[in-house]
Scaffold this motif. Structure first.
Motif, PDB file in Angstrom:
ATOM      1  N   LEU A 132     -45.380 -55.612 -37.208  1.00  0.00           N
ATOM      2  CA  LEU A 132     -45.354 -56.704 -38.176  1.00  0.00           C
ATOM      3  C   LEU A 132     -45.352 -56.214 -39.617  1.00  0.00           C
ATOM      4  CD1 LEU A 132     -47.867 -59.111 -36.401  1.00  0.00           C
ATOM      5  CD2 LEU A 132     -45.380 -59.345 -36.532  1.00  0.00           C
ATOM      6  N   ALA A 153     -47.897 -64.381 -27.762  1.00  0.00           N
ATOM      7  CA  ALA A 153     -48.947 -63.506 -28.289  1.00  0.00           C
ATOM      8  C   ALA A 153     -48.509 -62.875 -29.608  1.00  0.00           C
ATOM      9  CB  ALA A 153     -49.280 -62.425 -27.262  1.00  0.00           C
ATOM     10  N   ALA A 154     -47.221 -62.563 -29.723  1.00  0.00           N
ATOM     11  CA  ALA A 154     -46.713 -61.975 -30.967  1.00  0.00           C
ATOM     12  C   ALA A 154     -46.741 -62.999 -32.106  1.00  0.00           C
ATOM     13  CB  ALA A 154     -45.299 -61.450 -30.755  1.00  0.00           C
ATOM     14  N   ALA A 157     -50.245 -63.025 -33.269  1.00  0.00           N
ATOM     15  CA  ALA A 157     -50.498 -61.793 -34.027  1.00  0.00           C
ATOM     16  C   ALA A 157     -49.905 -61.895 -35.425  1.00  0.00           C
ATOM     17  CB  ALA A 157     -49.921 -60.600 -33.283  1.00  0.00           C
ATOM     18  N   GLU A 160     -52.266 -63.936 -37.532  1.00  0.00           N
ATOM     19  CA  GLU A 160     -53.429 -63.132 -37.903  1.00  0.00           C
ATOM     20  C   GLU A 160     -53.068 -62.135 -38.999  1.00  0.00           C
ATOM     21  OE1 GLU A 160     -56.567 -59.970 -35.825  1.00  0.00           O
ATOM     22  OE2 GLU A 160     -55.034 -60.975 -34.621  1.00  0.00           O
ATOM     23  N   TRP A 161     -51.894 -61.533 -38.893  1.00  0.00           N
ATOM     24  CA  TRP A 161     -51.449 -60.557 -39.899  1.00  0.00           C
ATOM     25  C   TRP A 161     -51.313 -61.222 -41.259  1.00  0.00           C
ATOM     26  CZ3 TRP A 161     -47.298 -59.911 -43.184  1.00  0.00           C
ATOM     27  CH2 TRP A 161     -47.085 -58.622 -43.691  1.00  0.00           C
ATOM     28  N   ARG A 164     -54.679 -61.858 -42.739  1.00  0.00           N
ATOM     29  CA  ARG A 164     -55.293 -60.600 -43.170  1.00  0.00           C
ATOM     30  C   ARG A 164     -54.708 -60.118 -44.491  1.00  0.00           C
ATOM     31  NH1 ARG A 164     -54.585 -58.290 -38.647  1.00  0.00           N
ATOM     32  NH2 ARG A 164     -52.905 -56.860 -39.199  1.00  0.00           N
TER      33      ARG A 164
END
Length: 400
Positions: A132, A153-154, A157, A160-161, A164
């Motif tokens: 990512l 799931a990606a 993710a 979440e990335w 962050r």
């Protein structure tokens, strides 16, 4: 071998045979073998030709395909096979007359049509099997990007990335199985993303919102973008160095004595088709520079040679530009001058008197430009402020 192409690549959408052109249908009718992912084969239904499921991992399918060279073979791919698809890999070792392709509508086109986003102004990335962090140079408030992802799931993710990175308020448009009966479009924010049961194939439309840190477009990014132990070409000098290196489309750089990798990384950020080889003998610094490259999403275009120059130069692909950031010596310059192709650019920075003398000697012999860089920054001086000077740097730039 027949004069007609033996391999036909067909881009297939989620609507299966309903979306095929007449030429694609005709190719399937005369095919002896149809090879493709099980999902694509299922979309087409029963066929007269022999069917072969493309194996996982993908690379194992290439020799399987080539074993039928000369027969009438149809290879199935998603949408447009030559836009983040398998097309270029399938034809890489084939002559132009051996294959033909009938692309379908790409997922990017379908996603743009659903969201109303102009494709010409929308970054499009294929991150099925890529990290990512490839998004790092792209994300900024107001940017819209389309991202192909492996599975649900990606997508989680990705959310979440983004959170962050400080862009948790970004809107994620999750577009599933576009163009087919299972199509679904849902929207959620990155922060607290909770969408479940996301179906493959999936694309995410990212509408970036937030106050996260944005990577500047100009060279000379601030030093705190890079992890380093002090062995780094500082921001103003790096900007002048990149200006002298003058990256152009498709070029390759040798970064000798790469340290933190800041010069090579900024070279790679200048264009998506630039590549670099970083030469760094210190194992800790070598690991650190690859970590820096990964954080910027450019590590796939950077080769690390963990050795000392000039020994490390043997067997490397010729460069269009070379930077010497460390390890400058007469022996290195001799080897480099012999190894560099005509027209290549060399930039070397020197700090010590001995290195300056060496560069002055080479400039007198080979030509090029000498630049003396003297920098000072404001610093406390008692109750007031004064100028604190850095060591002056001599820079030699020359065209081979």
């Amino acid at each position: 071998m027949s004069e007609a192409p033996w391999l036909t690549i067909i881009g297939l959408g989620e609507d299966g045979p309903d979306g095929l052109t007449g030429a694609s249908r005709a190719a399937l009718e005369v095919a002896e073998i149809v090879i493709g992912p099980p999902r694509h084969l299922a979309l087409l239904g029963p066929l007269q030709a022999e069917t072969i499921a493309w194996p996982v991992p993908f690379a194992e399918g290439i020799p399987l395909l080539m074993a039928h060279r000369g027969r009438q073979v149809v290879a199935l791919a998603s949408g447009d096979p030559f836009w983040f698809g398998a097309g270029s890999v399938l034809v890489r070792d084939l002559a132009p007359g051996e294959w033909r392709a009938f692309p379908g509508v790409s997922t990017f086109a379908l996603a743009a049509a659903r969201l109303g986003w102009p494709l010409e102004a929308t970054p499009c990335l294929g991150l099925h099997a890529a990290p990512l962090d490839r998004l790092r140079p792209v994300v900024a408030p107001g940017v819209r990007a389309l991202v192909l992802l492996r599975d649900g799931a990606a997508v989680a993710a990705l959310a979440e990335w983004l959170a962050r990175q400080g862009f948790g308020d970004s809107r994620l448009h999750v577009l599933e199985a576009l163009g087919g009966p299972r199509e679904r479009v849902r929207t959620a924010t990155a922060q607290g993303f909770a969408l479940a049961d996301i179906a493959h194939p999936v694309c995410a439309g990212v509408d970036v919102v937030g106050q996260g840190r944005v990577l500047a477009l100009a060279t000379g990014r601030t030093d705190d973008w890079f992890d380093h132990d002090g062995q780094i070409t500082k921001r103003p000098v790096r900007a002048l160095t990149l200006s002298a290196l003058a990256p152009c489309r498709g070029e390759h750089l040798w970064d000798i004595g790469a340290g933190s990798g800041s010069v090579a990384i900024e070279w790679l950020l200048a264009g998506p088709d630039l590549t670099a080889t970083a030469i760094e003998a210190d194992p800790a610094r070598a690991a650190r520079l690859m970590g820096n490259a990964a954080r910027f999403g450019v590590d796939h275009r950077l080769r690390l040679v963990e050795d000392r120059a000039p020994e490390a130069l043997a067997g490397l692909a010729p460069p269009e530009a070379v930077f010497i950031g460390g390890g400058l010596s007469a022996g290195l310059l001799d080897t480099l001058w012999a190894a560099m192709p005509p027209g290549a650019r060399l930039v070397a920075n020197a700090v010590t008197l001995e290195s300056e003398a060496l560069l002055a000697q080479w400039q007198a012999d080979k030509g090029g430009d000498l630049l003396r860089i003297e920098l000072a920054e404001a610093a406390p001086l008692g109750r007031r402020r004064g100028w604190r000077s850095a060591y002056p740097i001599m820079q030699w730039s020359v065209l081979r």
